[in-house]
Structures are given as C-alpha cells and as structure tokens.
Write a protein that holds these residues in place. Sequence first.
Motif, mmCIF file in Angstrom:
data_model
loop_
_atom_site.group_PDB
_atom_site.id
_atom_site.type_symbol
_atom_site.label_atom_id
_atom_site.label_comp_id
_atom_site.label_asym_id
_atom_site.label_seq_id
_atom_site.Cartn_x
_atom_site.Cartn_y
_atom_site.Cartn_z
ATOM 1 N N VAL A 133 0.887 -1.283 0.099
ATOM 2 C CA VAL A 133 0.122 0.057 0.105
ATOM 3 C C VAL A 133 0.877 0.988 0.004
ATOM 4 O O VAL A 133 0.593 2.351 -0.770
ATOM 5 N N ARG A 134 1.793 1.270 0.770
ATOM 6 C CA ARG A 134 2.935 2.466 0.910
ATOM 7 C C ARG A 134 3.554 2.542 -0.407
ATOM 8 O O ARG A 134 3.567 3.736 -0.952
ATOM 9 N N GLU A 135 4.049 1.460 -0.931
ATOM 10 C CA GLU A 135 4.515 1.640 -2.349
ATOM 11 C C GLU A 135 3.916 2.044 -3.317
ATOM 12 O O GLU A 135 4.180 2.801 -4.282
ATOM 13 N N ALA A 136 2.659 1.430 -3.229
ATOM 14 C CA ALA A 136 1.564 2.154 -4.480
ATOM 15 C C ALA A 136 1.397 3.606 -4.168
ATOM 16 O O ALA A 136 1.018 4.199 -5.395
ATOM 17 N N LEU A 137 1.386 4.097 -3.230
ATOM 18 C CA LEU A 137 1.340 5.802 -2.925
ATOM 19 C C LEU A 137 2.553 6.414 -3.357
ATOM 20 O O LEU A 137 2.474 7.628 -3.456
ATOM 21 N N ALA A 138 3.533 5.655 -3.581
ATOM 22 C CA ALA A 138 4.659 6.497 -3.923
ATOM 23 C C ALA A 138 5.341 7.374 -2.640
ATOM 24 O O ALA A 138 5.887 8.049 -3.167
ATOM 25 N N LEU A 139 5.176 6.925 -1.726
ATOM 26 C CA LEU A 139 5.524 7.864 -0.603
ATOM 27 C C LEU A 139 6.985 8.050 -0.227
ATOM 28 O O LEU A 139 7.604 6.958 -0.266
ATOM 29 N N PRO A 140 7.583 9.065 -0.171
ATOM 30 C CA PRO A 140 9.098 9.301 0.111
ATOM 31 C C PRO A 140 9.476 8.316 1.661
ATOM 32 O O PRO A 140 8.789 8.479 2.366
ATOM 33 N N THR A 141 10.305 7.293 1.233
ATOM 34 C CA THR A 141 10.550 6.593 2.477
ATOM 35 C C THR A 141 12.185 6.319 2.639
ATOM 36 O O THR A 141 12.819 6.149 1.795
ATOM 37 N N GLN A 142 12.688 6.581 3.848
ATOM 38 C CA GLN A 142 14.139 6.132 4.176
ATOM 39 C C GLN A 142 14.080 4.877 4.389
ATOM 40 O O GLN A 142 13.633 4.107 5.161
ATOM 41 N N VAL A 143 14.908 4.193 3.749
ATOM 42 C CA VAL A 143 15.727 2.839 3.757
ATOM 43 C C VAL A 143 17.030 2.729 3.808
ATOM 44 O O VAL A 143 17.767 2.996 2.684
ATOM 45 N N GLU A 144 17.570 2.297 4.861
ATOM 46 C CA GLU A 144 19.059 1.932 5.112
ATOM 47 C C GLU A 144 19.239 0.652 5.470
ATOM 48 O O GLU A 144 18.709 0.016 6.602
ATOM 49 N N ARG A 145 19.954 -0.353 4.941
ATOM 50 C CA ARG A 145 20.388 -1.608 5.344
ATOM 51 C C ARG A 145 21.595 -1.401 6.131
ATOM 52 O O ARG A 145 22.318 -0.433 6.241
ATOM 53 N N TYR A 146 21.645 -2.172 7.500
ATOM 54 C CA TYR A 146 22.471 -2.395 8.588
ATOM 55 C C TYR A 146 23.536 -3.305 8.186
ATOM 56 O O TYR A 146 24.600 -3.105 8.954
ATOM 57 N N GLY A 147 23.521 -3.990 6.988
ATOM 58 C CA GLY A 147 24.652 -4.894 6.894
ATOM 59 C C GLY A 147 24.477 -5.974 7.987
ATOM 60 O O GLY A 147 25.585 -6.539 8.071
ATOM 61 N N GLN A 148 23.349 -6.080 8.632
ATOM 62 C CA GLN A 148 23.143 -7.258 9.775
ATOM 63 C C GLN A 148 22.014 -8.030 9.407
ATOM 64 O O GLN A 148 21.128 -7.659 8.865
ATOM 65 N N CYS A 149 22.048 -9.181 10.305
ATOM 66 C CA CYS A 149 20.988 -9.970 10.119
ATOM 67 C C CYS A 149 20.734 -10.494 11.635
ATOM 68 O O CYS A 149 21.672 -10.508 12.581
ATOM 69 N N ALA A 150 19.286 -10.594 11.962
ATOM 70 C CA ALA A 150 19.007 -11.182 13.522
ATOM 71 C C ALA A 150 18.961 -12.757 13.312
ATOM 72 O O ALA A 150 17.978 -13.105 12.308
ATOM 73 N N VAL A 151 19.562 -13.057 14.058
ATOM 74 C CA VAL A 151 19.237 -14.811 14.343
ATOM 75 C C VAL A 151 18.279 -14.957 15.591
ATOM 76 O O VAL A 151 18.821 -14.444 16.755
ATOM 77 N N ILE A 152 17.114 -15.324 15.292
ATOM 78 C CA ILE A 152 16.450 -15.850 16.537
ATOM 79 C C ILE A 152 16.142 -17.241 16.798
ATOM 80 O O ILE A 152 16.129 -18.013 15.839
ATOM 81 N N ALA A 153 15.956 -17.363 18.089
ATOM 82 C CA ALA A 153 15.853 -18.833 18.510
ATOM 83 C C ALA A 153 15.276 -18.607 20.190
ATOM 84 O O ALA A 153 15.586 -17.612 20.658
ATOM 85 N N ASN A 154 14.809 -19.802 20.484
ATOM 86 C CA ASN A 154 14.860 -20.055 22.125
ATOM 87 C C ASN A 154 15.757 -20.852 22.423
ATOM 88 O O ASN A 154 16.142 -21.888 21.840
#
Length: 407
Positions: free
Chosen positions: A172-193
């Motif tokens: 929905v946001r992309e269809a509206l073409a709203l200005p959006t800040q997008v920055e990759r951290y160069g990181q991934c989160a590993v999740i587990a219990n």
Amino acid sequence: MSDAFDILIVGGGMVGASLAAAFVGSPWRVGVLEARPYGAPDQPSYDERSIALAYGSRRILEALGVWLGLVVEAAPITRIHVSDRGYFGAARVAAREQGVAALGYVAPNRAVGAALMPLLEHAANIELIAPATVESTSDEGETVKVCARTPDGARELRTRLLVAADGANSPVREALALPTQVERYGQCAVIANVSVDAPRAGTAYERFTDSGPLALLPLGGARYSLVWTQREDAVDAVMALDDARFLAALQDRFGWRLGRFVAVGKRADYPLVLVRARTAWHGRTALVGNALHSLHPVAGQGFNLALRDIAALVEALRGAADPGAPEGLQRYQALREPDMARVVGFTDFLARVFARDLPLLGHARAGGLLLADWSPALNRWLARQNMGLFGRPTRLASGQEAAWPHN
C-alpha cells in the motif's frame, strides 16, 4: 456482505488486528484484509516466536480488552541488564526502583493472536476478510477503492479510510509512492529459544558485541528468547553450525551470567533494515506499524511503537464524522511524530555506535553505561524509554478504553 467500509485495514497480523480491536464498538464498519488464513501454520504474526511488550504496551492491551487473554503466558521482566562485551561497566534498570511490578513482559506471538481473534470474530462491526490480497487501490476523493483477490474471486471494496498495516515492504505504501527512508544495516538477526542451567528470574539482557547486539528475554523457567545480531557476511556460517557449536559460540559472546547454555530450538534469521516513511498519512490512507517505521530490534521497540501508533490514530479520530478526513489524519501525524523520531533515532544510534569495534569508542560506551547505572535521572530516563512511557498522552496509552462518543 456489504463492500462499503468506514475503515479498511490492510494486514491482519498483530498490528492490524490490534488496531481493529481498538475499533470494536465504534460507530464505524471496519474491514481487515489479511493475505493468509487465520490459524494457518505459515501465519508469521502468530507463530511460536516471542514479542517484548513494554509496560506502556500492557496498558494499551488492557484498554483493548485483550491483556487478560494473554497474561497467563506473559513472563514479566523485572530487571534489565545492559553490557558491552570486552569493556567494563553495565547499566541496570529495576522495576522496583521505578515503582512498578514489571518493566515489561515477554509473550509468544501465538498468545497475542489467541487473545485478539475471539474479540474480532464476535464484534458486530468488524469483518475479517482472509485470505485476501490487494491488487490495486485508487483514491476517489470521498472514498478509496480497493480491488482485492479472494478465493471466491475479485472483490471491489470502498472505504472512507484505508490503513496500511501490511509490514515493512508495504504494498500500500509503495503504491502511494510515499518518500521513504530505507537503510540496510549490513546485519541479520538470528532468533531462537534457548535454555540455560542457571536462570535469573525476570532479568532481560542486552549485550553489545563486535557483531551487533545480543538480547536474551526471559520466557519463564530456564528458557529465554534469543535475538542475536550477526553481520550479513557471517550469518550463513552461524546458521550452519550444529546445536553444540552454536551454543558454544553463543556462550563465548554472552558469557556465564546465566550459567551454561544447554539447549537451542529452531533457528531463523532475517535481514535488518531501517524503514521510515516521511509521512504517516496521504490522502485517505494512514500508515501504522512497520509500514510506517521498521526498526533495528535493539531495545525491542518495534511492536511497542506500533501499539502507540494505534493509540494515537484512535485518539485522533475520536468524535470525527469522517474517519478519512484530513483534519483527523493531521492530528495523528502530530501525535506520532515526536515519539517516532525519538525511538527511531535512539535505536538507530545504539545499533550503529555499539557495532563499531574501536577501543576509544568502546571506553566511551563503557563510561556511558556506568553513568546510566549511577545517575538516578539518567537511569529513570532509560527506564521510561524501555517502558514506552514517552509520547503525548492518549486514552489508550493511559489504560482507558476508547469509549467511542457515538455509542
């Protein structure tokens, strides 16, 4: 079924369903479009992963009438311990010193869904439309037209207010073409219990390492929810480790405050990206949750910030004749901007500053942690930040029901 709505929410995960719960009993007809069938095993919002709920989020969930449905499975956080691997010093925050029973809670996503769904399924003014995907939207002035695809074929819907609760990659946001800040951290989160042999009841840990922050949230007993940040170029190797080597690597990074790590459950990983729309609304569309701001998981602020979006949108629309009118959406923007800017800035700062392995910077960080531990004023600020108690007051955030004036 009528195809005319006052409010149509795209996305029926925890954020979209929580927003719909806030409109139960309102004078408006509300629809919720969700891409996956409720109860499906691949429904990501309601799986066995866990979510951190701040003290302020508990008050919102109480006001929505869902807290009693999940409190049995919510493990309290009574202490937070923050440290930086390789450097002396730590910051500690205790619920008792803040005059509350718990700083926050850790609950399974599944339990949140189980508390929300009965409320929505029995609400006379809520329609759940799932599975359904949005194919197009168009603002027609007084309404927004939404073309959706369902198992029964195409369905054309109209709504006075469209709400995007459809995640960080919001169509929905992309269809509206709203200005959006997008920055990759160069990181991934590993999740587990994970399980340990010397648990400390109620204590949550945030430990900064050279690969990024490592969080352990208490699930009760000897079990903890792990969020372990890895560099993108190292995550595949970490995920490929067998359980024994994974636990040994975790032990090396975290240390022995909880004794030995003895077991790990199913692991998953996902890339970390900062996404922030420059505006919370456009035309007759409002953004909430990850569609508006997707954060680094450091400090566990994502869903808590989304709940405050919900509280602000409900506050802004109270008494409105038209929920999609610009006056109400402008109020929503004004209510959200200071809190959103502070939390996005705070989490981004932590993610970047604590990821840099420079000796002088490390000593400066250690000094900051010691100051946060020793200074009552700074310790209280850190506690209130983690408890989600900043931001302009709203009825829901104060623990009061919406009490729709048209009822």
